[in-house]
Design an enzyme around this catalytic site. Structure first.
Site, PDB file in Angstrom:
ATOM      1  N   CYS A   2      -5.229  37.216  -7.253  1.00  0.00           N
ATOM      2  CA  CYS A   2      -5.744  36.395  -6.167  1.00  0.00           C
ATOM      3  C   CYS A   2      -4.616  36.244  -5.154  1.00  0.00           C
ATOM      4  O   CYS A   2      -3.471  36.545  -5.429  1.00  0.00           O
ATOM      5  CB  CYS A   2      -6.118  35.017  -6.674  1.00  0.00           C
ATOM      6  N   ARG A  27      -5.393  41.581  -2.280  1.00  0.00           N
ATOM      7  CA  ARG A  27      -5.005  41.089  -3.605  1.00  0.00           C
ATOM      8  C   ARG A  27      -6.203  40.623  -4.433  1.00  0.00           C
ATOM      9  O   ARG A  27      -6.074  40.383  -5.630  1.00  0.00           O
ATOM     10  CB  ARG A  27      -4.026  39.921  -3.467  1.00  0.00           C
ATOM     11  N   TRP A  74     -10.040  36.837  -7.153  1.00  0.00           N
ATOM     12  CA  TRP A  74     -10.446  37.983  -7.965  1.00  0.00           C
ATOM     13  C   TRP A  74     -10.802  37.372  -9.314  1.00  0.00           C
ATOM     14  O   TRP A  74      -9.923  36.931 -10.045  1.00  0.00           O
ATOM     15  CB  TRP A  74      -9.289  38.979  -8.078  1.00  0.00           C
ATOM     16  N   ASN A 100      -3.363  31.194  -8.885  1.00  0.00           N
ATOM     17  CA  ASN A 100      -3.391  32.626  -9.208  1.00  0.00           C
ATOM     18  C   ASN A 100      -2.855  32.769 -10.627  1.00  0.00           C
ATOM     19  O   ASN A 100      -1.809  32.219 -10.939  1.00  0.00           O
ATOM     20  CB  ASN A 100      -2.482  33.355  -8.202  1.00  0.00           C
ATOM     21  N   GLY A 101      -3.584  33.483 -11.490  1.00  0.00           N
ATOM     22  CA  GLY A 101      -3.106  33.673 -12.864  1.00  0.00           C
ATOM     23  C   GLY A 101      -4.116  33.169 -13.869  1.00  0.00           C
ATOM     24  O   GLY A 101      -5.284  32.941 -13.538  1.00  0.00           O
ATOM     25  N   GLU A 463      -4.876  61.964 -11.377  1.00  0.00           N
ATOM     26  CA  GLU A 463      -4.748  61.063 -10.223  1.00  0.00           C
ATOM     27  C   GLU A 463      -5.921  61.280  -9.258  1.00  0.00           C
ATOM     28  O   GLU A 463      -6.475  60.321  -8.716  1.00  0.00           O
ATOM     29  CB  GLU A 463      -3.397  61.309  -9.544  1.00  0.00           C
ATOM     30  N   LYS A 467      -8.764  58.513  -7.971  1.00  0.00           N
ATOM     31  CA  LYS A 467      -9.135  58.230  -6.577  1.00  0.00           C
ATOM     32  C   LYS A 467     -10.648  58.337  -6.387  1.00  0.00           C
ATOM     33  O   LYS A 467     -11.259  57.538  -5.693  1.00  0.00           O
ATOM     34  CB  LYS A 467      -8.450  59.196  -5.592  1.00  0.00           C
ATOM     35  N   GLU A 470     -12.291  55.257  -7.936  1.00  0.00           N
ATOM     36  CA  GLU A 470     -12.022  53.986  -7.263  1.00  0.00           C
ATOM     37  C   GLU A 470     -12.647  53.896  -5.878  1.00  0.00           C
ATOM     38  O   GLU A 470     -13.160  52.853  -5.503  1.00  0.00           O
ATOM     39  CB  GLU A 470     -10.511  53.822  -7.033  1.00  0.00           C
ATOM     40  N   HIS A 486     -12.521  73.768 -25.080  1.00  0.00           N
ATOM     41  CA  HIS A 486     -12.511  72.902 -26.269  1.00  0.00           C
ATOM     42  C   HIS A 486     -13.462  71.703 -26.098  1.00  0.00           C
ATOM     43  O   HIS A 486     -13.328  70.718 -26.815  1.00  0.00           O
ATOM     44  CB  HIS A 486     -11.084  72.423 -26.553  1.00  0.00           C
ATOM     45  N   LYS A 581      -5.391  44.724  -5.901  1.00  0.00           N
ATOM     46  CA  LYS A 581      -4.210  45.573  -5.722  1.00  0.00           C
ATOM     47  C   LYS A 581      -3.146  45.363  -6.799  1.00  0.00           C
ATOM     48  O   LYS A 581      -2.703  46.314  -7.425  1.00  0.00           O
ATOM     49  CB  LYS A 581      -3.640  45.303  -4.330  1.00  0.00           C
TER      50      LYS A 581
END
Ligand code: F6R
Length: 586
Positions: A2, A27, A74, A100-101, A463, A467, A470, A486, A581
């Site tokens: 947050c 955030r 968040w 936050n937390g 990677e 992307k 997301e 396989h 983030k």
């Protein structure tokens, strides 16, 4: 996760808070709220949505008063609802807080408070702090004592700012970020320098386990027992002021486009730290490298690169996995932590575990005042400026640039690094965006994409898949080329797109064979290569460069593809759903 902000000054608090929240929105951004104090009255406004939406509906920036707090959320405890949005008032409304937390013992604290007559309307742990503060304030009539008594009861990691009806702002920091901005006539309390950078570049990075009190007499900082602590005012580096998207439609596109310059700045002015790092690695019995998400993918590139070119064995560890094998770190090893934010809880926990085995911690990070850098013996700065888009883009190539520099040092210049050439190659790919945009149109309704790469190209494939998940929300998977037969080959049919990372290097022929096998099953092939082939339904050309350097450039077209696919799907590339983030909670 947050963002929190507090303002104490002479100006009108609400518009300043809203602007700060807008800049820190990356955030966490599912709901937002502001509270201000004027004429001994505290007023709270909040709602679900982005800062601009909630501001439009609730007129957050019209609240009166020159003292206030704000928050973007968040969600951790409780759904995304207006009631769960911050700020949270205590029962009496005399204290309001943003937080936050995570408070781990919030259930026990809540039960105790309920026994004492407190009631709760939200599902959050934050409301528990608000009422605990209220209880302690009612008992002592002293803000400082109320805060000290409150933090002594809290378990977990947190940062909060509380506003009391008497106009005092008080804050506590415990393993979550909190920075004070010192203006001419005002103070800011913020999760991030972006919350106040427009007004001042003088900042105090509050130490972990410290409290802050702001009233008309100024600012006081103490430890959790109330003992005053010394603090230092530092200048925020200029590049962190650069958090505007300018003419770009999105931060993500801006940040992708900045890479020709940011890779040149990575590890700048840290020649001696790079030399020391290589020296530590050379003399270590065991070397580990860790990170989460994109930073872990960079760590994987380090593993391949150092092994192939410097003959150094380095073990890559997913930060969040280390706690499952806490005894696996050899004593006195070198432990390299890679993290854009320097705040990721999983990375910090991994570092903590490594420290118990007496490991020397080296960090590759973007934020030099972050908790990770604080924990490190040596720091290598990515210097890529603020990355606002939630999906990591420019930070990845900056991490790689540093890893290449270390490897080159380890192998006495065997890579023959020429970052100017890499920078030009990236510019060249960026200028070819219209072709990538056209392919992205086709991906709009695709549900599955596989990305195939061999050897050092496999971490890039992973990677790339991250992307694609997301940004445009497409299910994607990175496949090591040799693994196709396989298992994954069973999934190949005409509904599938496969991106083949296939520069003309020692992996080329085998990877092209895999591409042909996939094509024979009807899947569409997007080839990323410096060499054309009829196997590709779409060829995204990349420049021909030295073999070792391809990973630095081959991710760029896929970042663009993910971005444009999101634009086609009309999703927000900067703020993907459910993500934040800096993942500062476990
Ligand atoms: C991916 C992404 C995340 C981060 C991860 C680590 O696009 O942004 O996977 O890479 O949360 O973050 P840092 O590097 O800040 O530790």
């Amino acid at each position: 996760m947050c963002s929190i902000i507090g303002y104490y000054g002479k100006g009108s608090a609400a518009p300043i808070l809203v602007k700060g929240l807008k800049r820190m929105e990356y955030r966490g951004y599912d709901s937002v709220g502001v509270a201000t104090k004027s004429d001994n009255k505290i007023e709270v406004r909040k709602g679900v949505g982005k800062v601009t939406e909630v501001n439009d509906s609730e007129n957050l920036d019209k609240l009166p008063g020159s003292i206030g707090i704000g928050h973007t959320r968040w969600a951790t405890h409780g759904k995304v609802t207006k009631v769960n949005a911050h700020p949270h008032p205590s029962n009496s409304g005399k204290v309001v807080i943003v937080h936050n937390g995570i408070i781990e013992n919030f259930n026990e604290l809540k039960e105790d408070l309920q026994k004492n007559g407190f009631t709760f309307i939200s599902e959050t742990d934050t409301e528990v702090i608000a009422n605990l503060l209220q209880q302690n304030y009612d008992q002592t009539s002293d803000v400082k004592k109320a805060i000290i008594n409150t933090v002594s009861k809290l378990k977990g990691h947190y940062a909060f700012v509380a506003m009391f009806e008497n106009g005092i702002l008080a804050a506590a920091r415990y393993h979550e970020p909190m920075i004070i901005g010192i203006g001419k006539n005002d103070y800011f309390l913020s999760s991030d320098v972006l919350g106040f950078i427009e007004y001042t570049d003088d900042a105090i990075y509050i130490d972990n386990g410290n409290l802050v009190f702001i009233d008309s007499s100024g600012i006081q900082i103490s430890d959790f027992d109330g003992k005053p602590v010394k603090h230092q005012v530092t200048k925020v580096s200029k590049e962190f002021a650069d958090a505007y998207k300018g003419d770009y439609a999105h931060f993500t596109l801006k940040e992708i486009s900045e890479q020709p310059e940011t890779i040149l700045r990575a590890g700048e002015k840290t020649q001696s730290a790079i030399e020391q790092t290589s020296d530590f690695i050379k003399h270590a019995k065991t070397v580990y490298i860790t990170g989460s998400g994109t930073s872990y993918n960079a760590a994987l590139v380090a593993k391949y690169l150092m092994s192939k070119y410097a003959k150094i064995k380095i073990e890559a560890i997913i930060s969040s996995e280390l706690s499952t094998l806490p005894d696996s770190i050899e004593p006195n090893s070198i432990f390299i932590a890679v993290s854009q934010s320097g705040e990721s809880a999983d990375v910090l926990e991994a570092v903590n575990i490594a420290k118990k085995s007496n490991a020397k911690i080296l960090s590759i990070a973007n934020h030099k005042n972050s908790a990770l850098v604080h924990e490190s013996s040596l720091y290598l700065g990515m210097n890529c400026g603020p990355e606002i888009g939630v999906a990591a883009t420019k930070s990845f190539t900056s991490q790689l640039a540093i890893i290449y520099k270390i490897t080159d040092k380890l192998c006495d210049g065997c890579l023959g690094l020429d970052f100017k050439q890499i920078s030009n190659s990236i510019s060249n790919i960026l200028s070819n965006h219209s072709k990538i945009q056209a392919i992205a149109k086709e991906l709009k309704d695709v549900t599955d994409i596989y990305v195939l790469g061999r050897g050092i190209h496999h971490p890039i494939a992973t990677e790339a898949a991250l992307k694609l998940k997301e940004i445009p929300y497409i299910h994607a998977e990175g496949i090591p080329g040799g693994e196709l037969k396989h298992g994954p080959l069973a999934l190949m049919d005409s509904n599938v797109y496969v991106i083949i990372i296939n520069p003309n290097d020692s992996t080329y022929t085998d990877t092209l064979t895999s591409a042909s096998e996939i094509k024979a099953r009807g899947a569409k092939i997007i080839g990323i290569s410096d060499k054309k082939s009829d196997v590709y339904d779409h060829w995204i050309e990349i420049p021909n460069i030295k073999e070792a350097m391809f990973p630095m450039i081959e991710i760029i077209p896929i970042q663009l593809l993910a971005y444009y696919a999101a634009v086609e799907k009309d999703t927000d590339p900067d703020y993907p759903r459910n993500l934040a983030k800096s993942v500062t909670v476990k």
